[in-house]
Scaffold this motif. Structure first.
Motif, PDB file in Angstrom:
ATOM      1  N   GLY A  14      -3.564   1.291  -3.605  1.00 29.87           N
ATOM      2  CA  GLY A  14      -2.822   1.460  -2.379  1.00 29.87           C
ATOM      3  C   GLY A  14      -3.821   1.534  -1.358  1.00 29.87           C
ATOM      4  N   GLY A  15      -4.673   2.457  -1.473  1.00 32.74           N
ATOM      5  CA  GLY A  15      -5.464   2.753  -0.310  1.00 32.74           C
ATOM      6  C   GLY A  15      -6.281   1.413   0.238  1.00 32.74           C
ATOM      7  N   ILE A  16      -6.824   0.506  -0.807  1.00 27.95           N
ATOM      8  CA  ILE A  16      -7.376  -0.690  -0.645  1.00 27.95           C
ATOM      9  C   ILE A  16      -6.458  -1.498   0.067  1.00 27.95           C
ATOM     10  N   LEU A  17      -5.346  -1.791  -0.242  1.00 28.56           N
ATOM     11  CA  LEU A  17      -4.301  -2.320   0.552  1.00 28.56           C
ATOM     12  C   LEU A  17      -3.993  -1.978   1.733  1.00 28.56           C
ATOM     13  N   LEU A  18      -4.248  -0.886   2.070  1.00 24.39           N
ATOM     14  CA  LEU A  18      -3.878  -0.077   3.417  1.00 24.39           C
ATOM     15  C   LEU A  18      -4.928  -0.299   4.395  1.00 24.39           C
ATOM     16  N   ALA A  19      -6.158  -0.395   3.874  1.00 24.37           N
ATOM     17  CA  ALA A  19      -7.577  -0.651   4.774  1.00 24.37           C
ATOM     18  C   ALA A  19      -7.626  -2.355   4.791  1.00 24.37           C
ATOM     19  N   ALA A  20      -7.054  -3.121   3.983  1.00 29.72           N
ATOM     20  CA  ALA A  20      -6.844  -4.522   4.375  1.00 29.72           C
ATOM     21  C   ALA A  20      -5.749  -4.806   5.312  1.00 29.72           C
ATOM     22  N   ALA A  21      -4.613  -3.882   5.421  1.00 27.76           N
ATOM     23  CA  ALA A  21      -3.566  -4.163   6.415  1.00 27.76           C
ATOM     24  C   ALA A  21      -4.332  -3.653   7.780  1.00 27.76           C
ATOM     25  N   SER A  22      -5.198  -2.510   7.768  1.00 25.33           N
ATOM     26  CA  SER A  22      -5.771  -2.224   9.058  1.00 25.33           C
ATOM     27  C   SER A  22      -6.867  -3.231   9.657  1.00 25.33           C
ATOM     28  N   PHE A  23      -7.472  -3.904   8.771  1.00 21.09           N
ATOM     29  CA  PHE A  23      -8.394  -4.992   9.042  1.00 21.09           C
ATOM     30  C   PHE A  23      -7.785  -6.227   9.521  1.00 21.09           C
ATOM     31  N   SER A  24      -6.609  -6.578   9.030  1.00 12.99           N
ATOM     32  CA  SER A  24      -5.941  -7.576   9.612  1.00 12.99           C
ATOM     33  C   SER A  24      -5.210  -7.463  10.902  1.00 12.99           C
ATOM     34  N   VAL A  25      -4.799  -6.177  11.144  1.00 14.14           N
ATOM     35  CA  VAL A  25      -4.414  -5.603  12.571  1.00 14.14           C
ATOM     36  C   VAL A  25      -5.668  -6.036  13.478  1.00 14.14           C
ATOM     37  N   ALA A  26      -6.639  -5.477  13.144  1.00 10.28           N
ATOM     38  CA  ALA A  26      -7.884  -5.506  14.051  1.00 10.28           C
ATOM     39  C   ALA A  26      -8.580  -6.916  14.154  1.00 10.28           C
ATOM     40  N   LEU A  27      -8.282  -7.754  13.127  1.00 14.40           N
ATOM     41  CA  LEU A  27      -8.730  -9.310  13.092  1.00 14.40           C
ATOM     42  C   LEU A  27      -7.685  -9.934  14.132  1.00 14.40           C
ATOM     43  N   SER A  28      -6.174  -9.766  13.921  1.00 12.67           N
ATOM     44  CA  SER A  28      -5.420 -10.149  15.001  1.00 12.67           C
ATOM     45  C   SER A  28      -5.516  -9.877  16.287  1.00 12.67           C
ATOM     46  N   ASN A  29      -5.761  -8.615  16.516  1.00 11.38           N
ATOM     47  CA  ASN A  29      -5.888  -8.361  17.941  1.00 11.38           C
ATOM     48  C   ASN A  29      -7.192  -9.076  18.699  1.00 11.38           C
ATOM     49  N   PHE A  30      -8.345  -9.166  17.755  1.00 10.79           N
ATOM     50  CA  PHE A  30      -9.636  -9.781  18.478  1.00 10.79           C
ATOM     51  C   PHE A  30      -9.304 -11.097  18.644  1.00 10.79           C
ATOM     52  N   ILE A  31      -8.597 -11.872  17.513  1.00 12.01           N
ATOM     53  CA  ILE A  31      -7.959 -13.090  17.936  1.00 12.01           C
ATOM     54  C   ILE A  31      -7.064 -13.523  19.079  1.00 12.01           C
ATOM     55  N   GLY A  68       0.707  -1.156   0.044  1.00 16.43           N
ATOM     56  CA  GLY A  68       0.010   0.080   0.031  1.00 16.43           C
ATOM     57  C   GLY A  68       0.801   1.225   0.073  1.00 16.43           C
ATOM     58  N   LEU A  69       2.143   1.222   0.706  1.00 16.13           N
ATOM     59  CA  LEU A  69       2.903   2.445   0.610  1.00 16.13           C
ATOM     60  C   LEU A  69       3.500   2.596  -0.580  1.00 16.13           C
ATOM     61  N   SER A  70       3.793   1.524  -1.321  1.00 19.56           N
ATOM     62  CA  SER A  70       4.433   1.642  -2.623  1.00 19.56           C
ATOM     63  C   SER A  70       3.418   2.273  -3.679  1.00 19.56           C
ATOM     64  N   TYR A  71       2.280   1.980  -3.541  1.00 18.20           N
ATOM     65  CA  TYR A  71       0.999   2.469  -4.440  1.00 18.20           C
ATOM     66  C   TYR A  71       0.273   3.723  -3.851  1.00 18.20           C
ATOM     67  N   SER A  72       0.723   4.404  -2.675  1.00 18.53           N
ATOM     68  CA  SER A  72       0.283   5.575  -2.117  1.00 18.53           C
ATOM     69  C   SER A  72       1.144   6.682  -1.529  1.00 18.53           C
ATOM     70  N   SER A  73       1.075   6.833  -0.371  1.00 19.40           N
ATOM     71  CA  SER A  73       1.836   7.948   0.264  1.00 19.40           C
ATOM     72  C   SER A  73       2.007   7.594   1.698  1.00 19.40           C
ATOM     73  N   PRO A  74       3.060   8.234   2.372  1.00 18.49           N
ATOM     74  CA  PRO A  74       3.046   7.826   3.807  1.00 18.49           C
ATOM     75  C   PRO A  74       1.779   8.559   4.783  1.00 18.49           C
ATOM     76  N   ILE A  75       1.358   9.548   4.015  1.00 17.95           N
ATOM     77  CA  ILE A  75       0.295  10.312   4.977  1.00 17.95           C
ATOM     78  C   ILE A  75      -1.052   9.310   4.821  1.00 17.95           C
ATOM     79  N   LEU A  76      -1.167   8.614   3.592  1.00 19.66           N
ATOM     80  CA  LEU A  76      -2.316   7.716   3.445  1.00 19.66           C
ATOM     81  C   LEU A  76      -2.329   6.605   4.457  1.00 19.66           C
ATOM     82  N   VAL A  77      -0.883   6.047   4.689  1.00 19.41           N
ATOM     83  CA  VAL A  77      -0.532   4.993   5.567  1.00 19.41           C
ATOM     84  C   VAL A  77      -1.088   5.442   6.999  1.00 19.41           C
ATOM     85  N   CYS A  78      -0.559   6.407   7.552  1.00 18.26           N
ATOM     86  CA  CYS A  78      -1.093   6.725   8.650  1.00 18.26           C
ATOM     87  C   CYS A  78      -2.358   6.819   8.869  1.00 18.26           C
TER      88      CYS A  78
END
Length: 269
Positions: free
Chosen positions: A99-116, A9-19
């Motif tokens: 890039g934005g879709i991949l970053l949203a997927a990364a945030s979802f995977s973090v939330a899913l990992s924390n939940f599990i 996602g970072l390679s397809y977008s920008s650091p501000i969108l990552v945060c």
């Protein structure tokens, strides 16, 4: 998986969108808890109402940052585009949405990992073993995926250039300094203190992204990130309010439990 989504996602977008997309983690966590019926969606409760409003605001900000760039605040540096890239990942503007879709997927995977992990620790209260197995399995899976994706042994050789410096700095700051500082402040100030400062990462990411990356800065990214930050704080406020209401209910129930034996003694007398 999270790091793969994050770096792609970072390679397809920008650091501000990552945060900015990283602030969607509380939103996904709340949705997962509602879907799995760990949290009752009682819209009459003020805390739930605040969290729902924060979720809607965060989603609006994410959509705005994703699909609306707007006018330029600062154009990309021509000098950085002409010279050799000093960083491993540089953004590709034509794949901004991906890039934005991949970053949203990364945030979802973090939330899913924390939940599990939360559910696992509740059923198996030995966090050190859980973390050990978690890291071991993550290493094994990463090795398998890496071997499948890149079979050239020369690609894995570390060279004395900016890539090696980036790897070392990521390991030092991301794996050692940041977790220890967070744990230290959590012990000093409580669990609700550290998350309050997460939106400041957007400002730092914007500064470093504009100065060191060949990225242009658009009004849409800034406005979308600001709205996501507002939604993030709203969701956190709803969580804090829900915790306070739960504590007050527990305290009232404890006081009633103490009063009932006294009433029974008076009735017996």
């Amino acid at each position: 998986m999270t790091q793969n989504f994050l770096f792609l996602g970072l390679s397809y977008s920008s650091p501000i969108l990552v945060c900015a997309m990283g602030h969607l983690i509380p939103t996904f966590s709340f949705l997962l808890s509602v879907i799995h019926r760990k949290t009752e969606l009682n819209l009459r409760c003020s805390a739930i109402q605040v969290q729902v409003i924060g979720i809607l605001v965060s989603i609006m900000g994410a959509v705005l940052a994703e699909f609306f760039k707007g006018p330029l605040i600062r154009p990309s540096s021509h000098h950085l585009r002409q010279t050799k890239q000093l960083f491993v990942f540089s953004s590709t503007p034509e794949f901004w949405v991906l890039g934005g879709i991949l970053l949203a997927a990364a945030s979802f995977s973090v939330a899913l990992s924390n939940f599990i992990q939360k559910e696992t620790v509740q059923q198996y209260p030995k966090p050190m073993k859980v973390v050990s197995y978690y890291c071991l399995l993550g290493t094994i899976l990463s090795a398998i995926v890496s071997w499948i994706v890149e079979r050239d042994a020369n690609a894995w050789m570390l060279k004395r250039n900016m890539e090696l410096i980036l790897i070392v700095l990521t390991a030092v700051f991301g794996g050692v300094i940041r977790p220890n500082v967070q744990v230290w402040f959590t012990r000093m100030k409580g669990p609700n203190y550290v998350p309050l400062f997460k939106p400041f990462g957007i400002a730092f990411a914007t500064t470093f992204g504009v100065c060191f990356f060949p990225n242009s800065l658009h009004y849409g990214s800034v406005i979308g990130a600001t709205i996501i930050g507002m939604g993030y704080y709203t969701v956190l406020y709803g969580e804090f309010k829900g915790d306070e209401e739960e504590k007050s209910c527990n305290e009232s129930s404890d006081s009633l439990d103490k009063k009932i034996p006294l009433l029974q003694e008076k009735m017996e007398v």
